[in-house]
Scaffold this motif. Structure first.
Motif, PDB file in Angstrom:
ATOM      1  N   THR A  24       0.847  -1.194   0.000  1.00 26.42           N
ATOM      2  CA  THR A  24       0.000   0.000   0.000  1.00 26.42           C
ATOM      3  C   THR A  24       0.883   1.246   0.000  1.00 26.42           C
ATOM      4  N   PRO A  25       0.365   2.365  -0.474  1.00 28.85           N
ATOM      5  CA  PRO A  25       1.150   3.602  -0.414  1.00 28.85           C
ATOM      6  C   PRO A  25       1.583   3.953   1.009  1.00 28.85           C
ATOM      7  N   ASP A  26       0.690   3.786   1.979  1.00 23.92           N
ATOM      8  CA  ASP A  26       1.066   4.089   3.367  1.00 23.92           C
ATOM      9  C   ASP A  26       2.238   3.236   3.831  1.00 23.92           C
ATOM     10  N   ASP A  27       2.207   1.942   3.493  1.00 30.58           N
ATOM     11  CA  ASP A  27       3.292   1.052   3.888  1.00 30.58           C
ATOM     12  C   ASP A  27       4.590   1.410   3.169  1.00 30.58           C
ATOM     13  N   ALA A  28       4.505   1.729   1.890  1.00 32.74           N
ATOM     14  CA  ALA A  28       5.707   2.093   1.133  1.00 32.74           C
ATOM     15  C   ALA A  28       6.341   3.358   1.704  1.00 32.74           C
ATOM     16  N   PHE A  29       5.526   4.366   1.974  1.00 29.88           N
ATOM     17  CA  PHE A  29       6.062   5.608   2.553  1.00 29.88           C
ATOM     18  C   PHE A  29       6.644   5.367   3.935  1.00 29.88           C
ATOM     19  N   ALA A  30       5.968   4.577   4.755  1.00 27.47           N
ATOM     20  CA  ALA A  30       6.477   4.282   6.095  1.00 27.47           C
ATOM     21  C   ALA A  30       7.799   3.525   6.013  1.00 27.47           C
ATOM     22  N   ALA A  31       7.862   2.563   5.125  1.00 32.10           N
ATOM     23  CA  ALA A  31       9.073   1.757   4.985  1.00 32.10           C
ATOM     24  C   ALA A  31      10.257   2.588   4.532  1.00 32.10           C
ATOM     25  N   ARG A  37      16.169   1.857   6.741  1.00 31.95           N
ATOM     26  CA  ARG A  37      15.314   0.946   5.964  1.00 31.95           C
ATOM     27  C   ARG A  37      15.500   1.165   4.465  1.00 31.95           C
ATOM     28  N   ARG A  38      15.717   2.418   4.035  1.00 30.91           N
ATOM     29  CA  ARG A  38      15.996   2.667   2.613  1.00 30.91           C
ATOM     30  C   ARG A  38      17.287   1.966   2.207  1.00 30.91           C
ATOM     31  N   THR A  39      18.293   2.033   3.063  1.00 30.92           N
ATOM     32  CA  THR A  39      19.558   1.362   2.774  1.00 30.92           C
ATOM     33  C   THR A  39      19.353  -0.140   2.686  1.00 30.92           C
ATOM     34  N   VAL A  40      18.583  -0.701   3.600  1.00 32.03           N
ATOM     35  CA  VAL A  40      18.295  -2.137   3.605  1.00 32.03           C
ATOM     36  C   VAL A  40      17.570  -2.536   2.328  1.00 32.03           C
ATOM     37  N   VAL A  41      16.500  -1.827   1.993  1.00 33.37           N
ATOM     38  CA  VAL A  41      15.707  -2.162   0.802  1.00 33.37           C
ATOM     39  C   VAL A  41      16.554  -2.014  -0.457  1.00 33.37           C
ATOM     40  N   THR A  42      17.340  -0.957  -0.549  1.00 36.06           N
ATOM     41  CA  THR A  42      18.195  -0.743  -1.722  1.00 36.06           C
ATOM     42  C   THR A  42      19.218  -1.868  -1.859  1.00 36.06           C
ATOM     43  N   ALA A  43      19.838  -2.260  -0.759  1.00 33.21           N
ATOM     44  CA  ALA A  43      20.825  -3.348  -0.803  1.00 33.21           C
ATOM     45  C   ALA A  43      20.174  -4.652  -1.256  1.00 33.21           C
ATOM     46  N   LEU A  44      19.004  -4.945  -0.726  1.00 29.69           N
ATOM     47  CA  LEU A  44      18.308  -6.177  -1.109  1.00 29.69           C
ATOM     48  C   LEU A  44      17.869  -6.127  -2.563  1.00 29.69           C
ATOM     49  N   ARG A  45      17.407  -4.989  -2.992  1.00 31.58           N
ATOM     50  CA  ARG A  45      16.958  -4.797  -4.376  1.00 31.58           C
ATOM     51  C   ARG A  45      18.119  -5.026  -5.341  1.00 31.58           C
ATOM     52  N   GLU A  46      19.278  -4.513  -4.998  1.00 33.69           N
ATOM     53  CA  GLU A  46      20.461  -4.660  -5.859  1.00 33.69           C
ATOM     54  C   GLU A  46      21.012  -6.077  -5.838  1.00 33.69           C
ATOM     55  N   THR A  51      18.075 -14.639  -2.163  1.00 34.10           N
ATOM     56  CA  THR A  51      18.088 -14.571  -0.713  1.00 34.10           C
ATOM     57  C   THR A  51      19.449 -14.069  -0.255  1.00 34.10           C
ATOM     58  N   MET A  52      19.439 -13.191   0.734  1.00 34.90           N
ATOM     59  CA  MET A  52      20.680 -12.640   1.269  1.00 34.90           C
ATOM     60  C   MET A  52      20.797 -13.026   2.733  1.00 34.90           C
ATOM     61  N   ALA A  53      22.002 -13.379   3.142  1.00 37.32           N
ATOM     62  CA  ALA A  53      22.259 -13.662   4.548  1.00 37.32           C
ATOM     63  C   ALA A  53      22.199 -12.359   5.340  1.00 37.32           C
ATOM     64  N   ILE A  54      21.623 -12.409   6.525  1.00 37.03           N
ATOM     65  CA  ILE A  54      21.506 -11.218   7.365  1.00 37.03           C
ATOM     66  C   ILE A  54      22.885 -10.613   7.628  1.00 37.03           C
ATOM     67  N   GLU A  55      23.886 -11.446   7.858  1.00 38.60           N
ATOM     68  CA  GLU A  55      25.228 -10.937   8.151  1.00 38.60           C
ATOM     69  C   GLU A  55      25.791 -10.137   6.986  1.00 38.60           C
ATOM     70  N   THR A  56      25.509 -10.552   5.760  1.00 34.46           N
ATOM     71  CA  THR A  56      25.940  -9.810   4.571  1.00 34.46           C
ATOM     72  C   THR A  56      25.240  -8.463   4.517  1.00 34.46           C
ATOM     73  N   LEU A  57      23.954  -8.464   4.798  1.00 38.57           N
ATOM     74  CA  LEU A  57      23.184  -7.225   4.822  1.00 38.57           C
ATOM     75  C   LEU A  57      23.695  -6.290   5.913  1.00 38.57           C
ATOM     76  N   VAL A  58      23.970  -6.833   7.084  1.00 34.53           N
ATOM     77  CA  VAL A  58      24.487  -6.031   8.196  1.00 34.53           C
ATOM     78  C   VAL A  58      25.827  -5.405   7.813  1.00 34.53           C
ATOM     79  N   ASP A  59      26.697  -6.181   7.186  1.00 33.93           N
ATOM     80  CA  ASP A  59      27.994  -5.644   6.749  1.00 33.93           C
ATOM     81  C   ASP A  59      27.798  -4.483   5.785  1.00 33.93           C
ATOM     82  N   HIS A  60      26.866  -4.628   4.853  1.00 32.22           N
ATOM     83  CA  HIS A  60      26.609  -3.563   3.883  1.00 32.22           C
ATOM     84  C   HIS A  60      26.099  -2.296   4.575  1.00 32.22           C
ATOM     85  N   VAL A  61      25.114  -2.440   5.450  1.00 33.66           N
ATOM     86  CA  VAL A  61      24.543  -1.272   6.133  1.00 33.66           C
ATOM     87  C   VAL A  61      25.586  -0.616   7.022  1.00 33.66           C
ATOM     88  N   THR A  62      26.361  -1.426   7.740  1.00 28.59           N
ATOM     89  CA  THR A  62      27.401  -0.883   8.614  1.00 28.59           C
ATOM     90  C   THR A  62      28.412  -0.080   7.810  1.00 28.59           C
TER      91      THR A  62
END
Length: 122
Positions: A24-31, A37-46, A51-62
């Motif tokens: 929904t638009p409300d959920d997209a704007f909130a997310a 969260r933008r960094t997380v979504v962008t990393a996952l999108r790219e 499937t991505m391991a959480i540790e890989t995602l954490v390394d990217h965000v950090t």
């Protein structure tokens, strides 16, 4: 009463409706309102829908924030306990906490918002 047919076709072309849940638009704007969260979504999108391991995602965000052991611990807790469950509830990701994996679920609305944000961040 609605003119929308009750079967799985749209009544015009005979094609099936998309049965995947939509964001929904409300959920997209909130997310996407939160920078982490933008960094997380962008990393996952790219990551191309895999499937991505959480540790890989954490390394990217950090690495996008302030790399340090303390920051990494904070980022991991934030992502695993707060951000990914929210994104999962909003339908943007499939989060498997037992396996410590996550996968982005493409959404045209989210894609458009991310493109707009990226264009205006230049």
């Amino acid at each position: 009463m609605s003119d929308v047919p009750l079967d799985s076709t749209d009544g015009r072309s005979g094609t099936d409706f998309d049965t995947t849940p939509s964001v929904t638009p409300d959920d997209a704007f909130a997310a996407l309102a939160d920078p982490r969260r933008r960094t997380v979504v962008t990393a996952l999108r790219e990551h191309s829908g895999d499937t991505m391991a959480i540790e890989t995602l954490v390394d990217h965000v950090t690495s996008q924030e302030a790399p340090s052991a303390a920051t990494r611990r904070h980022v991991r807790t934030s992502i695993a306990d707060v951000e990914l469950p929210k994104l999962d509830d909003w339908g943007l990701v499939e989060y498997d906490s037992a396996r410590s994996t996550v996968r982005y679920i493409a959404s045209p609305l989210v894609e458009g918002l991310l493109a707009h944000v990226a264009e205006n961040d230049r």
